[in-house]
Each structure stands twice: as structure tokens, then as C-alpha cells.
Design an enzyme around this catalytic site. Structure first.
Site, PDB file in Angstrom:
ATOM      1  N   GLU A   1      19.379  29.300 -13.475  1.00 57.92           N
ATOM      2  CA  GLU A   1      18.879  30.441 -14.101  1.00 57.92           C
ATOM      3  C   GLU A   1      17.718  30.367 -13.255  1.00 57.92           C
ATOM      4  OE1 GLU A   1      18.100  27.110 -16.954  1.00 57.92           O
ATOM      5  OE2 GLU A   1      19.883  28.672 -16.407  1.00 57.92           O
TER       6      GLU A   1
ATOM      7  N   HIS B   1      20.365  24.140 -13.362  1.00 57.82           N
ATOM      8  CA  HIS B   1      19.474  25.468 -13.629  1.00 57.82           C
ATOM      9  C   HIS B   1      19.849  26.344 -12.571  1.00 57.82           C
ATOM     10  CE1 HIS B   1      17.825  23.916 -17.556  1.00 57.82           C
ATOM     11  NE2 HIS B   1      17.443  22.704 -17.033  1.00 57.82           N
TER      12      HIS B   1
ATOM     13  N   CYS C   1      23.106  22.762 -17.890  1.00 57.00           N
ATOM     14  CA  CYS C   1      22.033  21.798 -18.039  1.00 57.00           C
ATOM     15  C   CYS C   1      22.443  20.787 -19.027  1.00 57.00           C
ATOM     16  CB  CYS C   1      21.048  22.071 -18.077  1.00 57.00           C
ATOM     17  SG  CYS C   1      19.293  20.332 -18.262  1.00 57.00           S
TER      18      CYS C   1
END
Length: 208
Positions: free
Chosen positions: A188, A186, A84
Site C-alpha cells: 500500500e 508494504h 508486513c
């Protein structure tokens, strides 16, 4: 999947550290979430997460001695992944925070999205388009990832560009050089594709 690697996640109060930690643990990494620059130096690989503004990110890194630790990790050849705002932080500076120097690992500046009718920030799922092959992004060309950002980097050296995404313009969403790779989205928060990216990173880290 390589479970013997010790992966340091740089802890500087970035909002996504816990989710990054859990994702890496899920693919088998031995994770050390740390605010200690010495432990970053001792790790086999380093992940720099990030959420928020460029200037705030750089301030927190400098306050904790992590700016130098990250630079030394790159120079040592240690596998390094940025997530990010960390993609932006590896460049020289940003329109978001005039006068604030980035890590300067890659040459180039970070600019804001523009254009009539374009909603900023760019939030939601969007596709990755690979410009060149990279082991960390292997098998992920055309996959959708989750984005939340208003700025993006413009690499001075086009050889540093790895992937692009289309949002009003084609912008750099993945860049890297040698032992460094960083992504704007992102992983995740990106389900199966995101876990594959982290798994790819572990495999790449174990090979260099």
C-alpha cells in the site's frame, strides 16, 4: 479485477489498516474493515495487515479473538494475504518477543538483522527477487517495494519461501502455502507495483 469478492481486513488497531483498505478499494475490492471474528469467517478472502512489534501484534489479535479467526480462515481454504508484520506472525515465534507464540501456520522462527555496519531497521525501497512463481506476485519479480522492519522469518520448509530481498543477507520477504501468501514489505506504500500486487490477489482469490 473482481468486484464481487468480499474481502475482510482484520482490524486490530494496526497502523496501516486505512491505507490497505484504500489500496484494495482502488483495485476494485469490496472491503469490510472489521474487528468481528464472525465477519472474517463470512468473507470470501482475508487480509491481515500489521505494523509494529511481533508480541504486540499477537496480543491484540488474541484479545479480539482474531488469532482463532485467522487460523480458521486458513484451514477453510479462504484466500489469505498477510502484510508486513503479518508475515512474521504466521510463523511460530520471534526473537523480538521471546515466549510469545505466533499463529504457527508456517513452521519457522523470526530473527533480527545482524552484521557489522548494517543499519537496523531496514527502511526504504528494495527489490523483490522471486524464488518461485506465485500468482499474487506475478509480473513483480525485480520490482522495488517499500520496507520498514528489523526482523525477518526463516521458513523451516524451504518450499514455503516465495521471495527474497538482499539487505546484508538474502532474507525471506514473501512466503506462503496453499491459500496463504504474506509479504514483509508494504504494497500500500509501494505505488504501481503495490497496486498490482493487490490486484493480483483479487484475481487469485477469485480463482481458488
Amino acid at each position: 479485477m473482481l468486484t464481487s469478492l468480499n474481502v475482510a481486513i482484520v482490524d486490530y488497531e494496526a497502523g496501516n489498516t486505512l491505507s490497505v483498505t484504500r489500496a484494495l478499494e482502488k483495485v476494485g475490492a469490496k472491503v469490510d474493515l472489521t474487528s468481528d471474528p464472525e465477519r472474517v469467517g463470512e468473507a470470501d478472502a482475508v487480509v491481515l495487515p500489521g505494523v509494529g512489534a511481533f508480541g504486540d501484534c499477537m496480543r491484540k489479535l488474541r484479545e479480539r479473538g482474531m488469532e482463532e479467526a485467522c487460523g480458521e480462515a486458513f484451514l477453510s481454504g479462504k484466500p489469505f494475504l498477510g502484510v508486513c508484520v503479518a508475515l512474521q506472525a504466521i510463523f511460530e515465534g520471534s526473537e523480538e518477543s521471546p515466549g510469545v507464540e505466533g499463529l504457527g501456520i508456517l513452521e519457522g522462527e523470526v530473527v533480527r538483522f545482524g552484521g557489522d555496519g548494517l543499519k537496523v531497521p531496514h527502511i526504504g525501497w528494495n527489490e523483490l527477487s522471486l524464488v518461485r512463481d506465485h500468482p499474487v506476485l506475478s509480473g513483480l519479480d525485480g520490482e522495488a517495494f517499500y520496507f520498514v522492519h528489523s526482523y525477518y522469518p526463516v521458513p523451516e520448509d524451504t518450499g514455503d519461501l516465495i521471495g527474497e530481498t538482499d539487505y546484508g543477507t538474502r532474507f525471506c520477504c514473501a512466503a506462503g502455502r496453499e491459500n496463504l501468501v504474506a509479504v514483509q514489505f508494504h504494497p500500500e506504500k509501494s505505488s504501481r507495483a503495490g497496486l498490482k500486487l493487490y490486484d493480483n490477489f483479487l484475481a487469485w482469490a477469485g480463482s481458488i
